[in-house]
Enzyme design. Structure first.
Site, short mmCIF file in Angstrom:
data_model
loop_
_atom_site.label_atom_id
_atom_site.label_comp_id
_atom_site.label_asym_id
_atom_site.label_seq_id
_atom_site.Cartn_x
_atom_site.Cartn_y
_atom_site.Cartn_z
N LYS A 252 -8.42 -50.84 34.17
CA LYS A 252 -7.04 -50.50 34.54
C LYS A 252 -6.05 -51.37 33.76
CE LYS A 252 -4.17 -52.00 37.62
NZ LYS A 252 -2.95 -51.74 36.84
N GLY B 39 -4.30 -61.94 35.28
CA GLY B 39 -2.93 -61.66 35.72
C GLY B 39 -2.38 -62.86 36.46
N SER B 40 -1.42 -62.61 37.31
CA SER B 40 -0.73 -63.72 37.97
C SER B 40 -1.58 -64.29 39.12
CB SER B 40 0.60 -63.23 38.53
OG SER B 40 0.37 -62.24 39.50
N THR C 291 -1.19 -62.15 42.35
CA THR C 291 -2.05 -60.97 42.45
C THR C 291 -3.51 -61.39 42.57
OG1 THR C 291 -0.47 -59.81 41.04
CG2 THR C 291 -2.55 -58.72 41.40
N GLY C 292 -3.88 -62.49 41.91
CA GLY C 292 -5.26 -62.99 42.01
C GLY C 292 -5.66 -63.25 43.46
N GLU D 17 -8.65 -64.94 35.93
CA GLU D 17 -7.95 -65.67 34.86
C GLU D 17 -6.47 -65.54 35.20
OE1 GLU D 17 -9.50 -67.38 32.66
OE2 GLU D 17 -11.52 -66.62 33.00
N CYS E 126 -0.52 -66.81 28.68
CA CYS E 126 -1.00 -67.63 29.79
C CYS E 126 -1.18 -69.07 29.37
CB CYS E 126 -2.31 -67.07 30.34
SG CYS E 126 -3.58 -66.87 29.08
N GLU F 116 5.98 -71.22 36.40
CA GLU F 116 5.52 -70.64 35.13
C GLU F 116 6.62 -69.69 34.65
OE1 GLU F 116 2.51 -67.54 35.28
OE2 GLU F 116 1.70 -68.22 33.36
#
Ligand code: NAD
Length: 475
Positions: free
Chosen positions: A174, A225-226, A229-230, A247, A281, A378
């Site tokens: 996705k 991703g962020s 969301t992780g 990650e 990142c 960040e």
């Protein structure tokens, strides 16, 4: 269609077929805010079909010899080269990055396929009791859901496709809804190389994404991703105890020691911080510079920054493109406004114009306090705090005072002293007198809330496998 013209339509890849979505959404060019293309969106039934297809494909793919799976990876890398022009142009249009950076991403992705294709996970025999032997082997997990962000859409997808498929897993991939087109196009091309169902590619709205991560037939989630969301991914993985690699975000410190070569470090650290418009990142997001060289370093950094143009990725003069999307643009602008309200001094930049295009100038902030938002958060955009320090213990403590722990770097002429500082940093990767050196052979991953698990190298391959121990009576 020749390999240099843009496709007029985009399709999802499900069970080896190109499939139109029932619905569509707009993909916006971040340099102009104009429409690049309409993207097909999968609905819940297509998601179910993609997972079912990947499940059906799994037994045969798992049993396909490693050498054939390796050859398939090499063929996927070739496809990227054959269709390079189309993929580069698509990437510039939907992501915004300059053409040279898009070429680097496509070429790097091809190199990654080739590099991962050479890797192997051998069975390992370990001594046990007399008369008993044990063999450790790696078994593919099954269906992997791969979820990718918008900053390096293809490279980060390939970092998942290559190890997952090589180890015998199948996949539902996705891309981010902000940058789905290059990935969908590549997914469709990949069907000419792979058996049906081995690689399904779906554009999904974020609202449907949890259906993928919660699906009981998905055995693993490989997520980049962020951190926010992780955390959701981890929660949804718990329902059926899925394997997860995460990650996530970072707030990487770079420490410039008193003996650093200022003239060399300033341009290197400019790109360390601002490559991909700082939507990276492992960008350097906090620069700690020793007080004895602080003014000289800032001068050199500002002078270099003035030579780099921000503009459309289609403009050959632009070294940096726009922010990729409106939401991120607003976040970065808000961070700059916060600094202005707090009275921070801007060494450069700080004025964000309204569109068209999500352009943010390179913004350098002079020694803001450690608690400032531009230091703690960040940015994921071209806003960089430069922070003065006096002694090593102090700067190490400040560098480590973050819930992130992705990467870091140390710069100084005395290599041993710089490496000693590096070893005290809480980060998954530490670069000494260099930055962003990566290889398919070298594992990368974060600590603390930057995630867990690694990508690349045999350690990365192993994450796509369950370890099986066979204990056998010998003789
Ligand atoms: P994001 O977390 O918003 O989105 C990442 C992906 O997750 C997208 O495909 C998105 O559609 C999907 N997603 C969103 N909500 C979801 C949900 N509830 N369930 C499942 N999937 C969902 O991140 P982003 O804004 O696209 O990317 C920027 C972030 O990614 C930054 O924090 C950056 O540091 C991080 N990043 C990390 C690495 C790394 O290797 N550690 C690499 C690149 C980017």
């Amino acid at each position: 269609m020749s390999s240099s013209t843009l496709p007029d339509t985009f399709l999802l890849s499900i069970d080896g077929q190109g499939v139109a979505g029932l619905d569509e959404f707009d993909v916006i060019d971040p340099a102009t805010e104009e429409l690049v293309a309409r993207c097909p969106a999968a609905d819940a039934s297509m998601l179910t079909a993609a997972v079912a297809s990947a499940s059906r494909a799994f037994p045969a793919w798992r049993s396909t010899p490693w050498s054939e799976r390796s050859a398939a990876l090499k063929a996927l890398g070739q496809l990227l080269q054959t269709h390079r022009e189309t993929l580069v142009t698509l990437l510039v249009r939907e992501q915004g990055k300059p053409r040279a950076a898009a070429e680097w991403e496509i070429d790097g992705s091809a190199a990654w396929f080739a590099g991962i294709a050479e890797q192997a996970l051998e069975d390992e025999e370990r001594p046990m009791l007399p008369g008993v032997k044990s063999i450790l082997r790696h078994m593919p997990v099954g269906v992997v859901a791969a979820i990718v962000p918008w900053n390096f859409p293809i490279l980060l997808a390939v970092w998942k496709i290559a190890p997952a498929l090589l180890t015998g897993n199948t996949m539902v991939l996705k891309p981010s809804p902000y940058t789905p087109l290059t990935t969908l196009h590549f997914g469709l091309l990949a069907q000419s190389v792979l058996p049906p169902g081995v690689l399904n590619v779906l554009a999904l709205p974020d609202s449907l994404a949890p259906r993928l991560t919660e699906h009981p037939d998905v055995g693993m989630i490989a997520f980049t991703g962020s951190t926010e969301t992780g955390k959701k991914i981890m929660r949804s993985a718990s329902a059926s105890i899925k394997r997860v690699t995460l990650e996530l975000g970072g707030n990487d410190p770079a420490i410039v020691l008193p003996d650093a070569d200022v003239e060399a470090a300033a341009p290197a650290l400019f790109w360390a911080a601002f490559q991909n418009s700082a939507q990276f990142c492992v960008a350097s997001k906090r620069l700690y510079v020793h007080e004895s060289i602080y003014d000289r370093f800032c001068e050199a950094l500002v002078a270099y920054a003035r030579t780099v143009q921000v503009g459309s990725g289609l403009d050959p003069a632009a070294g940096l493109g726009p922010i990729q999307n409106r939401v991120q643009f607003n976040k970065v602008r808000d961070l700059i406004d916060d600094s202005r309200r707090a009275g921070h001094r801007f060494l450069l930049g700080g004025e964000v114009q309204d569109g068209p295009g999500y352009f943010v100038p390179v913004t350098l902030i002079d020694n803001p306090p450690d608690h400032a938002r531009c230091v703690v958060e960040e940015a994921f955009g071209p806003v960089l705090p430069i922070l003065k320090y006096r002694d090593i213990d102090e700067v190490i403590a400040r560098a480590n005072a973050s819930h992130y722990g992705l990467a870091s770097s140390v710069w100084g002429r005395d290599e041993q002293a710089a490496a000693d500082v590096g070893r005290r940093l809480e980060a998954g990767v530490v670069w000494i007198n260099c930055i962003h050196q990566m290889s398919p052979a070298i594992p990368m991953g974060g600590v603390k809330q930057s995630g867990f698990g690694v990508e690349n190298g045999p350690e990365g391959l192993a994450h796509y496998c369950n370890l099986q121990t066979i204990v056998q009576k010998a003789g």
